[in-house]
Design an enzyme around this catalytic site. Sequence first.
Site, mmCIF file in Angstrom:
data_model
loop_
_atom_site.group_PDB
_atom_site.id
_atom_site.type_symbol
_atom_site.label_atom_id
_atom_site.label_comp_id
_atom_site.label_asym_id
_atom_site.label_seq_id
_atom_site.Cartn_x
_atom_site.Cartn_y
_atom_site.Cartn_z
ATOM 1 N N GLU A 171 -0.458 -9.313 -0.508
ATOM 2 C CA GLU A 171 -1.884 -9.621 -0.340
ATOM 3 C C GLU A 171 -2.607 -9.691 -1.690
ATOM 4 O OE1 GLU A 171 -2.016 -6.329 2.575
ATOM 5 O OE2 GLU A 171 -3.287 -7.693 3.732
ATOM 6 N N GLU B 112 4.470 -4.833 7.248
ATOM 7 C CA GLU B 112 3.658 -3.821 7.951
ATOM 8 C C GLU B 112 4.030 -3.674 9.420
ATOM 9 O OE1 GLU B 112 2.502 -5.766 5.628
ATOM 10 O OE2 GLU B 112 0.918 -4.778 4.486
ATOM 11 N N ALA C 280 0.873 -1.172 0.000
ATOM 12 C CA ALA C 280 0.000 0.000 0.000
ATOM 13 C C ALA C 280 0.910 1.221 0.000
ATOM 14 C CB ALA C 280 -0.883 -0.012 1.239
ATOM 15 N N GLY D 50 0.615 -4.928 0.844
ATOM 16 C CA GLY D 50 -0.542 -5.019 -0.040
ATOM 17 C C GLY D 50 -0.230 -5.746 -1.343
HETATM 18 N N1 COA Z 1 4.593 3.210 -0.624
HETATM 19 C C1 COA Z 1 4.981 4.379 -1.160
HETATM 20 N N2 COA Z 1 6.122 4.539 -1.839
HETATM 21 C C2 COA Z 1 6.908 3.457 -1.988
HETATM 22 C C3 COA Z 1 6.560 2.203 -1.455
HETATM 23 C C4 COA Z 1 5.345 2.102 -0.752
HETATM 24 N N3 COA Z 1 4.911 0.957 -0.231
HETATM 25 N N4 COA Z 1 7.538 1.326 -1.738
HETATM 26 C C5 COA Z 1 8.461 2.006 -2.461
HETATM 27 N N5 COA Z 1 8.071 3.292 -2.603
HETATM 28 C C6 COA Z 1 8.783 4.367 -3.304
HETATM 29 C C7 COA Z 1 9.962 4.890 -2.518
HETATM 30 O O1 COA Z 1 9.545 5.824 -1.537
HETATM 31 C C8 COA Z 1 10.789 5.506 -3.627
HETATM 32 O O2 COA Z 1 10.197 6.729 -3.990
HETATM 33 P P1 COA Z 1 11.129 8.041 -4.257
HETATM 34 O O3 COA Z 1 12.031 7.637 -5.390
HETATM 35 O O4 COA Z 1 10.148 9.108 -4.623
HETATM 36 O O5 COA Z 1 11.879 8.283 -2.974
HETATM 37 C C9 COA Z 1 10.551 4.546 -4.786
HETATM 38 O O6 COA Z 1 9.344 3.863 -4.490
HETATM 39 C C10 COA Z 1 11.656 3.524 -4.947
HETATM 40 O O7 COA Z 1 11.800 2.843 -3.726
HETATM 41 P P2 COA Z 1 13.205 2.713 -2.924
HETATM 42 O O8 COA Z 1 12.885 2.489 -1.486
HETATM 43 O O9 COA Z 1 14.083 3.854 -3.274
HETATM 44 O O10 COA Z 1 13.773 1.377 -3.597
HETATM 45 P P3 COA Z 1 14.808 0.361 -2.927
HETATM 46 O O11 COA Z 1 15.215 -0.568 -4.024
HETATM 47 O O12 COA Z 1 15.860 1.073 -2.180
HETATM 48 O O13 COA Z 1 13.942 -0.481 -1.857
HETATM 49 C C11 COA Z 1 12.025 -1.711 -1.071
HETATM 50 C C12 COA Z 1 12.897 -1.299 -2.281
HETATM 51 C C13 COA Z 1 10.796 -2.462 -1.618
HETATM 52 C C14 COA Z 1 12.813 -2.616 -0.138
HETATM 53 C C15 COA Z 1 11.584 -0.443 -0.320
HETATM 54 O O14 COA Z 1 11.044 0.485 -1.261
HETATM 55 C C16 COA Z 1 10.532 -0.686 0.738
HETATM 56 O O15 COA Z 1 10.852 -1.180 1.822
HETATM 57 N N6 COA Z 1 9.277 -0.300 0.453
HETATM 58 C C17 COA Z 1 8.195 -0.392 1.406
HETATM 59 C C18 COA Z 1 7.705 -1.800 1.551
HETATM 60 C C19 COA Z 1 6.605 -1.862 2.577
HETATM 61 O O16 COA Z 1 6.794 -1.600 3.747
HETATM 62 N N7 COA Z 1 5.405 -2.253 2.114
HETATM 63 C C20 COA Z 1 4.273 -2.379 2.956
HETATM 64 C C21 COA Z 1 3.505 -1.130 2.936
HETATM 65 S S1 COA Z 1 2.006 -1.303 3.856
#
Ligand code: COA
Length: 260
Positions: free
Chosen positions: A114, A134, A66, A111
Amino acid sequence: MAYENLLVEKKDGVAIVTVNRPDKLNALNGRTIEELDAAFSALASDPEVRGVVVTGAGEKAFVAGADIEELSGLDAEAGRALSERGQRVFDRIEWLGKPVVAAVGGFALGGGCELALACHVRVASENASLGTPEVKLGLLCGYGGTQRLPRLVGRGAALEILLTGERVKAAEALRLGLVNRVVAREDLLAQAEALLRQMIANGPLALRATLEAVHGGLDRPLGEAQAGEAQLFGELCGTRDAREGTRAFLEKRAPRFEGR
Ligand code: COA
């Protein structure tokens, strides 16, 4: 409806739905959830579509969850409404009545995990990783994940994933039954589509009834669930497709299913 964050492509009975926000790793903001709802509602009643592949744009992610920007600052009431909304959309996918295959290339988190769980079958690329981070945000996965994950992989494995919030790599996901197959990244979409095409070569009413028997039955006592199975079996026996399928076998030819 014109979509901002989804691509929907139809070819020979299959729809490919691509979540298309690669800059945000295809994170599901409110608009994308609305668009998934509208797209699956349209696909449900589209007679040209016999099955669906769901995937994410770009090389890195299926869906990274999400949209965390939208989650920060929700109060209790808004959080509950958001969860219920997501649950309804993912239920719509599970109850589409046509097979849905997730093609998971890269991160399927929160999400996104999910969403993959709401699909009927999951094909993952070798670089895929799945998980429910989460708890690291002080939240739980509220789009059906706490319920679908233990039903798929069992309570113990699910609780490890849900409580640690750690990512599960493709090979381990395969071992746990969290994904059905692992394939090379470049083959992902073709393999997911090929698996779907194997399914939709079968009678569409039989597929619908099988999905209903499994999803409707798993949460009911065995006797009740089997009564549902018998009811559906009976209904199928009255269809032209069942007559055609059985006759074609006896006549040593391929069946021509009409969906009635
Ligand atoms: N919601 C909003 N934005 C997200 C996102 C999410 N769930 N997951 C990634 N993004 C965005 C990042 O903020 C970044 O945006 P920006 O370039 O404007 O700063 C872009 O996507 C790229 O992500 P980034 O974190 O730079 O890539 P990465 O390769 O370093 O890491 C992940 C990848 C997936 C490990 C990391 O993005 C992450 O942990 N995301 C969240 C996962 C999460 O907690 N999901 C559950 C949400 S309820």
